[in-house]
Design an enzyme around this catalytic site. Structure first.
Site, PDB file in Angstrom:
ATOM      1  N   ASP A 103      34.627  38.081  60.693  1.00 36.41           N
ATOM      2  CA  ASP A 103      33.818  37.061  60.133  1.00 36.41           C
ATOM      3  C   ASP A 103      33.652  37.241  58.853  1.00 36.41           C
ATOM      4  O   ASP A 103      33.223  38.697  58.548  1.00 36.41           O
ATOM      5  CB  ASP A 103      32.671  36.755  60.451  1.00 36.41           C
ATOM      6  CG  ASP A 103      31.710  35.723  60.457  1.00 36.41           C
ATOM      7  OD1 ASP A 103      32.414  34.350  60.711  1.00 36.41           O
ATOM      8  OD2 ASP A 103      30.147  35.711  59.739  1.00 36.41           O
TER       9      ASP A 103
ATOM     10  N   GLU B 158      38.892  35.841  58.587  1.00 40.31           N
ATOM     11  CA  GLU B 158      38.107  34.873  57.549  1.00 40.31           C
ATOM     12  C   GLU B 158      38.202  35.427  56.550  1.00 40.31           C
ATOM     13  O   GLU B 158      37.091  35.804  55.644  1.00 40.31           O
ATOM     14  CB  GLU B 158      36.794  34.146  58.659  1.00 40.31           C
ATOM     15  CG  GLU B 158      36.604  33.332  57.711  1.00 40.31           C
ATOM     16  CD  GLU B 158      34.837  32.785  57.525  1.00 40.31           C
ATOM     17  OE1 GLU B 158      34.700  31.573  57.679  1.00 40.31           O
ATOM     18  OE2 GLU B 158      34.248  33.662  57.758  1.00 40.31           O
TER      19      GLU B 158
END
Ligand code: BGC
Length: 533
Positions: free
Chosen positions: A213, A272
């Protein structure tokens, strides 16, 4: 070229893997409380396997106060009772492997929950303590002014007072997202050690990979200087260079790669990395992550020249660093592509075409749950919105997170929960049943059938060595807005992105998102896979 496929090495499975993203709270509700869970996912695993994908990425199900729907993790090595138990996770992992599906989990290393024990200990230990050095605590410029002008991605300032009103503790702590998500201080080596243990915990269980993330944000510029653009609100990460893409972050992924490579079979890291393609590519150098999402098409409209330019740029990055793009047109943070591409019938045609396009491009691809049903974004009633980004910044991501419709008949929840269960955590629209899995299975022309056909064909083309896992692509635009990407000399992908039907290059159309015209042209808003003679 070195890159992710080292000279002389065979291409690896993950290089062109297709992964299905499961947002557990909206996938299937096994215990009938209106929230999706591990039991629900377990019963629906055969459905995912039937699509022909290589694996599943599960967004967080670890213990969390759920302020940011699980991205506020209070225990990285557990299972939130809302979703089930660790025994159920173990069962799920074994069942997925038995079906030939890999499992990727989400790891959230930029921040945790303010209820994480280490943050609680830091608050209790007070200024100057080693506990506080795990996070970014600092004195404000004065009692009401934080240490710098950084803005949170969710809106408002990125700092909160620990003990408002206290004379003895005048510190603030940093949170790039909501105040309930304090940022870890990655300049403290203890944080790196902590996360290595987290990685090993899940890899030891047999988890095949991790999605990382906000992977580019972990390090903040030394000294926490003011941002040049203090006015940015919801775009805090991209417009504040001090919280993103610091050089030191690459050492973290080199360490994580060594951990991933120490397992057999190797574990995989996909980041990401929300940066421009040339900067994002640096995260996939041969000793860092395996892959980073290519979100470029999410930001571009339906425009062949723009797609070709980005495709060419990503191809250059592949040649330099080795990792082919990992395409994603949707995820739980992004407005559904049917709606982004204009909505209605036209948006639906384009979304189908876009999906067939990314499945035909070189590299890996992610399908977000419901994308195979061509679901549109839902306009969630204001009083039902729960996204913290809505409450703080006025942007709601709830409309892409609506519980999945499984059956045509409502039965209250279109098969998401058992009959009689309370209303799902986000309301489902009335016409949801006509978009359900069941409706798609009963319609041979549905997007669901298009996806399964595409994935089957993709496998066959790999077996026949017409496509390779580590392929590159050559991009161009032909008259009338026909986007072309050629892979090798036998396969090309074409997308008609202009207003007119287009002549296709010579060859056999082996799959198309819409029927060709009687003259054999590709109609507007359609994609085709073509085998050259
Ligand atoms: C996740 C979001 C989340 C944010 C903060 C993102 O990139 O995908 O859903 O709100 O990180 O963790």
């Amino acid at each position: 070229m070195s890159g992710s496929t080292e000279e002389g090495q065979k291409p690896r499975w993950w290089q062109d893997a297709v992964i299905y993203q499961v947002y557990p709270r909206s996938f299937a509700d096994g215990d009938g409380d209106g929230v999706g869970d591990l039991a629900g996912l377990l019963t629906r695993l055969p459905y995912i396997a039937s699509l022909g994908v290589d694996g599943i990425w599960m967004t967080p199900f670890q213990p969390s106060p759920q302020v940011d729907q699980g991205y506020d993790v209070s225990d990285y090595c557990g299972v939130d009772p809302l979703f089930g138990t660790m025994a159920q996770f173990d069962e799920l992992l074994a069942a997925a492997h038995a079906l030939g599906l890999r499992i990727f989990l989400d790891v959230v290393p930029n921040h945790c929950s303010s209820e994480h024990l280490l943050f609680q200990a830091a608050v209790a230990a007070g200024p100057g303590s080693p506990e506080r050095a795990m996070f970014h605590f600092a004195k404000g410029r004065d009692a009401d002014t934080p240490p710098n002008n950084w803005q949170s991605v969710f809106g408002g300032r990125a700092w909160s007072r620990v003990n408002p009103g206290s004379d003895t503790d005048q510190e603030w702590y940093l949170h790039l997202f909501s105040p309930e998500q304090p940022d870890w201080n990655w300049r403290n080596p203890a944080v790196g050690d902590y996360f290595e243990d987290v990685l090993r915990f899940w890899f030891d269980k047999g988890v095949d990979g991790l999605r990382i993330d906000v992977a580019h944000a972990l390090f903040k510029a030394d000294g926490l200087p003011d941002a040049a653009n203090a006015d940015s609100v919801v775009d805090g990460l991209r417009s504040n260079l001090h919280v993103s893409d610091q050089e030191e972050v690459h050492e973290v992924y080199r360490r994580w790669r060594r951990v991933a490579d120490s397992y057999s079979p190797e574990r995989v890291l996909v980041g990401e990395v929300n940066l421009d393609p040339d900067r994002a590519a640096r995260y996939t150098r041969h000793d860092e992550m395996h892959q980073a999402f290519a979100f470029a098409f999410v930001k571009l409209g339906w425009n062949a020249a723009a797609w070709a330019a980005v495709g060419t740029e990503l191809e250059a990055a592949r040649r330099e660093h080795g990792a082919a793009p990992t395409w994603a047109l949707e995820n739980h943070d992004i407005v559904r592509s049917v709606t982004r591409f204009g909505g209605g019938e036209r948006g639906a045609m384009r979304a189908r075409a876009g999906l067939l396009a990314v499945l035909g491009l070189p590299g890996g691809a992610y399908i977000y749950q419901g994308q195979e049903l061509n679901l549109p974004e839902v306009d969630v009633p204001l009083d039902a919105r729960v996204d913290p980004m809505w409450h703080r910044g006025g942007v709601s991501r709830d409309g892409a997170r609506i519980p999945l419709p499984w059956t045509v008949d409502s039965g209250d929840t279109f098969g998401f929960s058992s009959p009689g269960a309370p209303a799902p955590w986000l309301p489902t629209p009335e016409a949801w049943g006509s978009r359900s899995v069941e409706a798609h299975l009963n319609d041979s022309g549905s997007t669901l059938h298009l996806v399964t056909t595409a994935l089957e064909l993709r496998k066959q083309l790999r077996e026949k060595e017409i496509l390779a896992a580590d392929d590159g692509g050559t991009w161009r635009v032909e008259n009338g807005g026909l986007l072309i990407c050629e892979r090798g000399d036998q396969f090309l992908l074409a997308v008609a992105m202009g207003d007119d039907a287009c002549h296709l290059p010579d060859g056999n159309v082996v799959l198309a998102s819409s029927p060709l015209t009687p003259e054999g042209l590709l109609p507007p808003d359609a994609a085709a896979w073509v085998l050259r003679n």
